[in-house]
Scaffold this active site. Sequence first.
Site, PDB file in Angstrom:
ATOM      1  N   GLY B 184       0.171 -11.172   6.539  1.00 15.78           N
ATOM      2  CA  GLY B 184       0.260 -11.284   8.003  1.00 15.78           C
ATOM      3  C   GLY B 184       1.679 -11.111   8.513  1.00 15.78           C
ATOM      4  N   GLY B 185       2.532 -10.551   7.677  1.00 13.60           N
ATOM      5  CA  GLY B 185       3.943 -10.385   8.030  1.00 13.60           C
ATOM      6  C   GLY B 185       4.192  -9.473   9.206  1.00 13.60           C
ATOM      7  CD  GLU B 186       3.936  -6.045   8.195  1.00 10.20           C
ATOM      8  OE1 GLU B 186       2.976  -6.348   7.449  1.00 10.20           O
ATOM      9  OE2 GLU B 186       5.116  -6.207   7.859  1.00 10.20           O
ATOM     10  CD1 TRP B 234       2.811 -10.227   1.732  1.00  9.64           C
ATOM     11  CD2 TRP B 234       2.026  -8.648   0.363  1.00  9.64           C
ATOM     12  NE1 TRP B 234       3.738  -9.216   1.691  1.00  9.64           N
ATOM     13  CE2 TRP B 234       3.287  -8.233   0.863  1.00  9.64           C
ATOM     14  CE3 TRP B 234       1.348  -7.798  -0.513  1.00  9.64           C
ATOM     15  CZ2 TRP B 234       3.876  -7.016   0.517  1.00  9.64           C
ATOM     16  CZ3 TRP B 234       1.936  -6.581  -0.857  1.00  9.64           C
ATOM     17  CH2 TRP B 234       3.181  -6.213  -0.353  1.00  9.64           C
ATOM     18  CG  ASN B 252       7.992  -8.752   6.805  1.00 10.10           C
ATOM     19  OD1 ASN B 252       6.972  -8.622   6.145  1.00 10.10           O
ATOM     20  ND2 ASN B 252       7.967  -8.856   8.123  1.00 10.10           N
ATOM     21  CG  ASP B 295       8.076  -4.423   6.052  1.00  8.94           C
ATOM     22  OD1 ASP B 295       7.837  -5.618   5.806  1.00  8.94           O
ATOM     23  OD2 ASP B 295       7.191  -3.552   6.079  1.00  8.94           O
ATOM     24  NE  ARG B 322       8.722  -3.613   0.813  1.00  2.17           N
ATOM     25  CZ  ARG B 322       7.623  -3.850   1.530  1.00  2.17           C
ATOM     26  NH1 ARG B 322       6.719  -4.715   1.089  1.00  2.17           N
ATOM     27  NH2 ARG B 322       7.406  -3.264   2.683  1.00  2.17           N
TER      28      ARG B 322
END
Lengths: 263, 526
Positions: B184-186, B234, B252, B295, B322
Site C-alpha cells: 500500500g506504499g502508493e 510487502w 518507501n 520509491d 533496491r
Amino acid sequence: MRLICMIFSFALAATAQLVPFDPEYVIPKNNPNTTPADLKNGQQLFMGQCARCHGPKGEGGRGAVLAQPRLRHAPDDEALFHVIQDGIKGTEMPAGYAVDTLETWQIAAYVRSLGRVPPETVPGDAKRGQELYRSKGHCNQCHIISGQGGSIGPELTEIASRRSAAHLRAAVLDPESTLPEGFLEVRLVTKDGGRITGVRLNEDTFTIQVLDLNGGLHSFVKEDLKELQRDTGKSPMPSFRGTLSAAEVDDLVAYLYSLRGNQ
Amino acid sequence: MRSTICLLAAVLPLAAQVSYDRLRQADSEPANWLTYSGNYSAQRYSGLNQITAANVQHLRPVWVYQMQTTERIETSPVVADGIMYVSEPGGSVTALDTVTGRPLWKYARTIAKGARGCCGEVNRGVAILNDMVYVGTFDSHLVALDIKSGIVRWDSEVADPKLGYSITAAPLALKDKIVIGIAGGEYGVRGLIDAYDAKTGQRAWRFWTVPAAGEPGSETWAGDSAKTGAAPTWVTGAYDPEQNIVYWGTGNPGPDWNGDARVGDNLYSDCLVALDGDTGKLKWHFQFTPHDTHDWDSTEIPVLADAVVRGEKHKAVLFGNRNAFYYVLDRTSGKFLAGRAFAKQSWAKGLDDSGRPIMLPNSTPTTEGAKIYPDLSGGTNWFSPSYSPRTNLFYVPARDVGGVYLKGNAEYKQGAQFNGGGQSPIVGENPTGAIRALTPDTGELKWEFKLYSDAGAGILSTAGNLVFAGTNEGDFFALDAAAGRSLWHFQTGATINANPVSYQSGGKQQVAIASGNSIFVFALED
C-alpha cells in the site's frame, strides 16, 4: 540482392510504468474535462509525454498520426482514456507516466482537438509514386501492401496512420535516422564458418532469432555461434538519395502517405 | 471399504503435520521446502545434491500446473511431505501432489470489492504450521486453511482494503504465531507488521512502521506528514530462533517521488527492522535510504548468515538493497559492518562509516525529469537472493537500469494513489542485468552472469553446486555456483517473475519455478 526495407517495426515491447487510477472510478463514456483550461493543461502534458513520438500537433513521427478524426485504437473517449492510462500492448505505445484521472482526460481532450486539424498536404503525385514503388524503387520486393509483396521489411498497408509524411521522407532518404526502438541489424558467424546478416527478430540470454536478408528465418543458441556482431543504428535498407530524383521522392512519399488501410 | 482406504493411502501422500520444530530445523530435511525462503535464515538454499553440474543437462519438465488467471504469478511454492502448496493471485491456494502434479484441493478466494493495489493482484506464497496453511489476501485478510482440505479455519482482517492496504507477501510462521506484512506504499497507508495467533486468528501484536506523534522516530517527519507515511512491508522477512528476532524490510515513504512535505529521514521507511518475536517490540532498525524520493522500498529479503568482517566473525544479516547497495549488518545490534554498490548507480558517492549513503547532487526527482541510476525498480527488488553455505557466496539478481524521475504534485485522497510524480525509462537504453555472486563479507564481486535484459526473478542455490534463476524472456537456467558458468537452460514460454524452490518427490530431487500462469516442475530424466 537489393534491399529496400522501409521502416522496420520488429520493436520489442517498450517498458511501461503503469500508474493505475482509483479502481472505484467509473469511466464515463464522454470526456468530462474539455474546458479551455483542460485543453491547455492537456497540451502541456502532451508536449511532455506524447509529442516526442506523435509530434506536437499529432502529426505523427515514430508514433501514430493523431491529427485525424478517427483513431484506430481509440474510437471513443473511454477507449482513448484506456490507451493513455495503459498504453497499447504489443506496440511501442507505453502507458502515460504518473498521469491521474483528470490529467488523462485533459490529454484526451487535447488529442481529440488534433483530429480537427486538416490532414497534412504533401507535394508529389501519389499515383506516380505507386508506380515508382514497384518499378524503380523495387519496394515490393521487401514490403507487403494489401497482401502483395515481400516480407523482409515491415508491412506498409496502413503506414500513413502510424507515421508522418516527414518521417516517411526521412525513412526514404536516410533510413538509419528512423529506426524503431529495438531494431537491430546483426551479423553472425556460425561454428562451421557460415555468415549471416539479417534483422534480429527476437533474443534472450541464450538464443537469438534472425531474419536474413534473403528472407530466411534462423534461430541459434548463442553458444553455437563463433561471432555475434550487433550493428546498432544500422539498417539494411539503402538510402534513395541519388537513386530517385527529388520529384520522384515526393511522389513516393505521397504514395506512402496515402496508405491508410481501410479507414 | 477398507481396501478403498488402503488404496487412497497408497496413492495419495499423507497430509503434512509441520511443527514449529520442523520449521526451525528445516535445513535438516532438505526433501521439503517448508517456508517461503526455504529456512528461517531466508537463504533460499537447498541441501539436495542429486542434480549437479555433471547431470543437470538431463533436467526435464515432469509436470506443469496451469492457473486459470491472466494476473502475474510471483508465487514461491512451499512443499511438505510430497504436497506442494501454491498461492495464486488474490490469495487463492492449491495443494498439488508433487509426483503427478494433480490438485488435491483448492481454496478459491473471492476478493472484496474495492480492494486495490499498485501492481496487480499478485501473491507470493503461503506459510504452513502444524495442520494449517496460511495465506494473505489481496483484500488484506489473513486466512488459515485446513491443511488436508483447504477449508477455512479462520479469516481475520488485517487492515481496511479501501484505504489502499493489500497483502501480497507470504506469511511467516514462527512458534505459535503467523507474521504478515502489507502493501500500500502508493496509497499513503500507515505501514504495519502484524502477528496473529496461529490457532485462533486473534492479533498477538502489531508494529507500526510509521510512528505516531510523540513516539520515537516521529521527529523524522515534518508536520503531520507521518499520517500518510506508508513504509509498507510487502515481502516476507527472516527469523533468528536463537535470538527470537524477526527481521523484516520496510518500503518507501509516501508520497513516493515528492518529499517536500515530509522533510526528515522518515523513519521507519526503507529500513530493516528487528522485532521481538513474542511482542513485536522494536529491538533495532537500520535505514538504507533516508528520506527516499525514488520509491526504493527496502522490502528485499534479509538473509541471515555468518560473516567475517575485518577479521571478526559476526552473526550477520546480508542485504542486497533496491538502492543498488549491498549491506552487511550485525544482526544482534543492527550495526553496519560493510557495504558497497552491486549494481549501476549514480545517486550516492558511497556509504559512510555508519552505512548512511553519501548523496550526490542532482540525484532527486525534478519537475523536468532527472536521469538517475537505478530506476524505480532498483538495483534489485522483491525477488529473492540466495546464500550458499557451500560456496559461501551471496547471489543477487541485479538490474543495471536507469530512469528519468519526475516530481509532481501530491494530494492525499483516501484510497487513491498518492505518488507525487513518476518515472519514465531512459530513451534508447535497453534494460540490462546479471546474476552476480558476491563475497558475503564485503560485497566484492566474485563472478557475474550477464542477462539479456534486467533481472526479474529470484535465485536458488543448491548443495549440487548449482544456481537456478529465470529471465524476463522465459529462460529457466542453471549455472555453476562457484564460477557462474552456464550449464542448462529451458524456455518456459513466458516471463518468469518468481523464485525457484527445490525439494524431493518420490525419491527424486525436483526444482520448481512459476512462469506465465504456470508452475513448471523439473527432475532428472530416468
